[in-house]
Design a protein around this motif. Structure first.
Motif, PDB file in Angstrom:
ATOM      1  N   ILE A  21       0.656  -1.250  -0.810  1.00  0.00           N
ATOM      2  CA  ILE A  21       0.013   0.083  -0.139  1.00  0.00           C
ATOM      3  C   ILE A  21       0.692   1.485  -0.025  1.00  0.00           C
ATOM      4  CG2 ILE A  21      -1.786  -1.424   1.010  1.00  0.00           C
ATOM      5  CD1 ILE A  21      -1.030   0.590   3.411  1.00  0.00           C
ATOM      6  N   ARG A  22       0.069   2.011  -0.537  1.00  0.00           N
ATOM      7  CA  ARG A  22       0.770   3.557  -0.567  1.00  0.00           C
ATOM      8  C   ARG A  22       0.414   4.429   0.526  1.00  0.00           C
ATOM      9  NH1 ARG A  22       4.982   4.021  -3.812  1.00  0.00           N
ATOM     10  NH2 ARG A  22       5.481   6.176  -3.306  1.00  0.00           N
ATOM     11  N   LEU A  23       1.229   5.462   1.618  1.00  0.00           N
ATOM     12  CA  LEU A  23      -0.017   6.028   2.727  1.00  0.00           C
ATOM     13  C   LEU A  23       0.211   8.047   1.995  1.00  0.00           C
ATOM     14  CD1 LEU A  23      -0.995   5.289   5.989  1.00  0.00           C
ATOM     15  CD2 LEU A  23       1.569   6.793   6.362  1.00  0.00           C
ATOM     16  N   TYR A  24      -0.641   8.002   2.447  1.00  0.00           N
ATOM     17  CA  TYR A  24      -1.505   9.156   1.850  1.00  0.00           C
ATOM     18  C   TYR A  24      -1.880  10.505   3.391  1.00  0.00           C
ATOM     19  CZ  TYR A  24      -0.437   7.802  -3.127  1.00  0.00           C
ATOM     20  OH  TYR A  24      -0.580   7.520  -4.182  1.00  0.00           O
ATOM     21  N   SER A  25      -1.712  11.768   3.285  1.00  0.00           N
ATOM     22  CA  SER A  25      -2.496  12.648   4.317  1.00  0.00           C
ATOM     23  C   SER A  25      -3.619  12.038   4.255  1.00  0.00           C
ATOM     24  CB  SER A  25      -1.433  14.123   4.732  1.00  0.00           C
ATOM     25  OG  SER A  25      -2.161  14.544   5.387  1.00  0.00           O
ATOM     26  N   ALA A  26      -4.880  12.891   5.023  1.00  0.00           N
ATOM     27  CA  ALA A  26      -6.071  12.488   4.836  1.00  0.00           C
ATOM     28  C   ALA A  26      -6.606  13.801   5.091  1.00  0.00           C
ATOM     29  CB  ALA A  26      -7.211  11.923   5.546  1.00  0.00           C
ATOM     30  N   THR A  27      -5.311  15.344   4.879  1.00  0.00           N
ATOM     31  CA  THR A  27      -5.911  16.390   5.918  1.00  0.00           C
ATOM     32  C   THR A  27      -4.821  16.905   4.887  1.00  0.00           C
ATOM     33  OG1 THR A  27      -4.380  16.161   7.398  1.00  0.00           O
ATOM     34  CG2 THR A  27      -7.148  16.097   7.304  1.00  0.00           C
ATOM     35  N   ASP A  28      -5.166  18.213   4.548  1.00  0.00           N
ATOM     36  CA  ASP A  28      -4.144  19.006   3.288  1.00  0.00           C
ATOM     37  C   ASP A  28      -3.845  20.040   4.089  1.00  0.00           C
ATOM     38  OD1 ASP A  28      -2.929  20.628   1.672  1.00  0.00           O
ATOM     39  OD2 ASP A  28      -4.877  21.434   0.656  1.00  0.00           O
ATOM     40  N   TYR A 109      -9.879   8.970  18.081  1.00  0.00           N
ATOM     41  CA  TYR A 109      -9.559   9.766  16.374  1.00  0.00           C
ATOM     42  C   TYR A 109      -8.392  10.221  16.724  1.00  0.00           C
ATOM     43  CZ  TYR A 109     -13.398   6.564  14.586  1.00  0.00           C
ATOM     44  OH  TYR A 109     -14.086   5.583  13.733  1.00  0.00           O
ATOM     45  N   ASP A 110      -7.510   9.598  16.457  1.00  0.00           N
ATOM     46  CA  ASP A 110      -6.086  10.684  16.149  1.00  0.00           C
ATOM     47  C   ASP A 110      -5.708  10.768  14.626  1.00  0.00           C
ATOM     48  OD1 ASP A 110      -4.412  13.104  16.879  1.00  0.00           O
ATOM     49  OD2 ASP A 110      -3.097  11.185  17.619  1.00  0.00           O
ATOM     50  N   LYS A 111      -4.639  11.603  14.285  1.00  0.00           N
ATOM     51  CA  LYS A 111      -4.534  12.083  12.710  1.00  0.00           C
ATOM     52  C   LYS A 111      -5.320  11.175  11.489  1.00  0.00           C
ATOM     53  CE  LYS A 111      -0.778  13.455   9.981  1.00  0.00           C
ATOM     54  NZ  LYS A 111      -2.449  14.528   9.350  1.00  0.00           N
ATOM     55  N   ALA A 112      -5.663  10.859  10.538  1.00  0.00           N
ATOM     56  CA  ALA A 112      -6.149  10.145   9.593  1.00  0.00           C
ATOM     57  C   ALA A 112      -5.605   9.733   8.445  1.00  0.00           C
ATOM     58  CB  ALA A 112      -7.922  10.472   9.068  1.00  0.00           C
ATOM     59  N   TYR A 113      -5.134   8.954   7.781  1.00  0.00           N
ATOM     60  CA  TYR A 113      -4.548   8.673   6.361  1.00  0.00           C
ATOM     61  C   TYR A 113      -5.576   8.019   5.828  1.00  0.00           C
ATOM     62  CZ  TYR A 113      -0.540  10.247   9.400  1.00  0.00           C
ATOM     63  OH  TYR A 113       0.587  10.646   9.729  1.00  0.00           O
ATOM     64  N   LEU A 114      -4.497   8.105   4.289  1.00  0.00           N
ATOM     65  CA  LEU A 114      -5.546   6.981   2.962  1.00  0.00           C
ATOM     66  C   LEU A 114      -4.958   6.306   2.453  1.00  0.00           C
ATOM     67  CD1 LEU A 114      -7.270  10.414   0.928  1.00  0.00           C
ATOM     68  CD2 LEU A 114      -8.660   9.582   3.210  1.00  0.00           C
ATOM     69  N   LEU A 115      -5.407   5.020   2.774  1.00  0.00           N
ATOM     70  CA  LEU A 115      -4.547   3.807   1.720  1.00  0.00           C
ATOM     71  C   LEU A 115      -5.091   3.754   0.401  1.00  0.00           C
ATOM     72  CD1 LEU A 115      -4.145   1.684   4.634  1.00  0.00           C
ATOM     73  CD2 LEU A 115      -2.714   2.914   4.539  1.00  0.00           C
ATOM     74  N   ALA A 116      -3.791   3.468  -0.433  1.00  0.00           N
ATOM     75  CA  ALA A 116      -4.249   3.509  -1.460  1.00  0.00           C
ATOM     76  C   ALA A 116      -3.281   1.750  -2.073  1.00  0.00           C
ATOM     77  CB  ALA A 116      -4.087   4.149  -2.431  1.00  0.00           C
ATOM     78  N   PRO A 117      -3.451   0.952  -3.004  1.00  0.00           N
ATOM     79  CA  PRO A 117      -2.876  -0.114  -3.778  1.00  0.00           C
ATOM     80  C   PRO A 117      -2.055   0.216  -4.188  1.00  0.00           C
ATOM     81  CG  PRO A 117      -5.132   0.312  -4.961  1.00  0.00           C
ATOM     82  CD  PRO A 117      -4.932   1.356  -3.611  1.00  0.00           C
TER      83      PRO A 117
END
Length: 314
Positions: A21-28, A109-117
């Motif tokens: 997977i690749r990790l992305y920040s869920a917030t800008d 809940y703390d910081k959120a991230y998005l997961l993509a394949p």
């Protein structure tokens, strides 16, 4: 909003299945309005740490960290000592359990991230998403990230997987500690409250229905200052504008066109005027000759002075 950039390449461990997977920040973070601290002359400010005892600036390479055990009593740690205590980073997010989707209180809940394949991770990724949706379960996992061990929740949403860092129990306050008074509620009051809830209820949360009004006001004020050319250039180097100077491109161009490119010529007319006065009185030629070197020093055209002398001799 800026284009998403991957933070890290990781592996999500699901039993014996490893999902790249690749990790992305869920917030800008770039969406927030940030101000810089400047001096009155428009130059940037640098942060310094000063010793309370000596009043002198302490360089970063001489700083230590301390844990306060009593008032003004510290246990000191050097940077290399703290480095040895840090959790070693891991590229594996290890799923340890599955729990019902709503089992985690959002208070944790703390910081959120998005997961993509990542490459070759599409099929197992899609399988995990489908399985969690079908079962109504989410995953609990352990993850070492940025020198700390985290407990995380991995949950399936409509578009894919979200990784949510969770706070530990001792990081969250309890309402029980506030000793809130328990008050009886009358049935008629409860009925009216339920009617009000039913009246303004919606089926889902739409984040686009809300806007940050304060951010809009701040950006509007910034645009007004830009339109009024109230933009201060930060002083950098000897050629930088002085602090507080308004940057106006048209004014700068006009000033450049009117700027002299050679030595001032207004000194030449006085030289010619002096020469004319000498022509009226030939007996002053010797005095004029003695003054000539000074005129030459002031004038950019010293050869213009002798012409009236020849006319005066005629």
């Amino acid at each position: 909003m800026a284009a998403a950039r991957s933070i890290a390449s990781l592996t999500l461990g699901f039993g014996l299945v490893s999902i790249p997977i690749r990790l992305y920040s869920a917030t800008d973070s770039g969406a927030s309005v940030r101000f810089h601290l400047l001096a009155p002359d428009g130059s940037r400010l640098k942060q310094q740490y000063v010793s309370e005892q000596t009043g002198k600036v302490v360089p970063r390479d001489q700083m230590m960290k301390g844990y306060e055990v009593e008032k003004d009593q510290f246990v000191l740690f050097k940077p290399d000592e703290l480095k040895r205590l840090e959790e070693a980073a891991s590229h594996v997010i290890d799923i340890v359990a599955f729990i019902p989707e709503g089992a985690v209180d959002p208070l944790y809940y703390d910081k959120a991230y998005l997961l993509a394949p990542d490459k070759r991770g599409g099929k197992p990724y899609a399988l995990l998403v489908a399985a969690m949706r079908e079962s109504g379960q989410c995953a609990l996992a352990r993850w070492a990230w940025r020198a700390r061990q985290h407990v995380v929740q991995v949950r399936a949403i409509e578009e894919g997987l979200v990784l949510q860092q969770l706070l530990y129990a001792d990081e969250v306050r309890s309402l029980k500690d506030l000793e809130i008074e328990q008050v009886e509620v009358a049935p008629s009051e409860l009925k009216l409250a339920l009617q009000l809830i039913d009246q303004i209820s919606t089926d889902r949360y739409d984040p686009t229905a809300f806007e940050d009004e304060e951010r809009k006001r701040v950006l509007a004020a910034i645009d007004e200052k830009i339109a009024g050319r109230q933009v201060v250039a930060s002083a950098r180097g000897e050629d930088a504008p002085q602090g507080g100077q308004v940057v106006d491109l048209m004014a700068a161009l006009r000033a450049s066109l009117g700027k002299p490119t050679a030595a001032p010529k207004e000194t030449a007319p006085p030289a010619r005027k002096a020469a004319g006065a000498e022509a009226d009185n030939v007996t002053q030629l010797d005095a004029g000759a003695r003054k000539a070197p000074k005129r030459a020093a002031r004038s950019t055209a010293p050869e213009a002075a002798p012409a009236p002398r020849s006319r005066a001799r005629k």
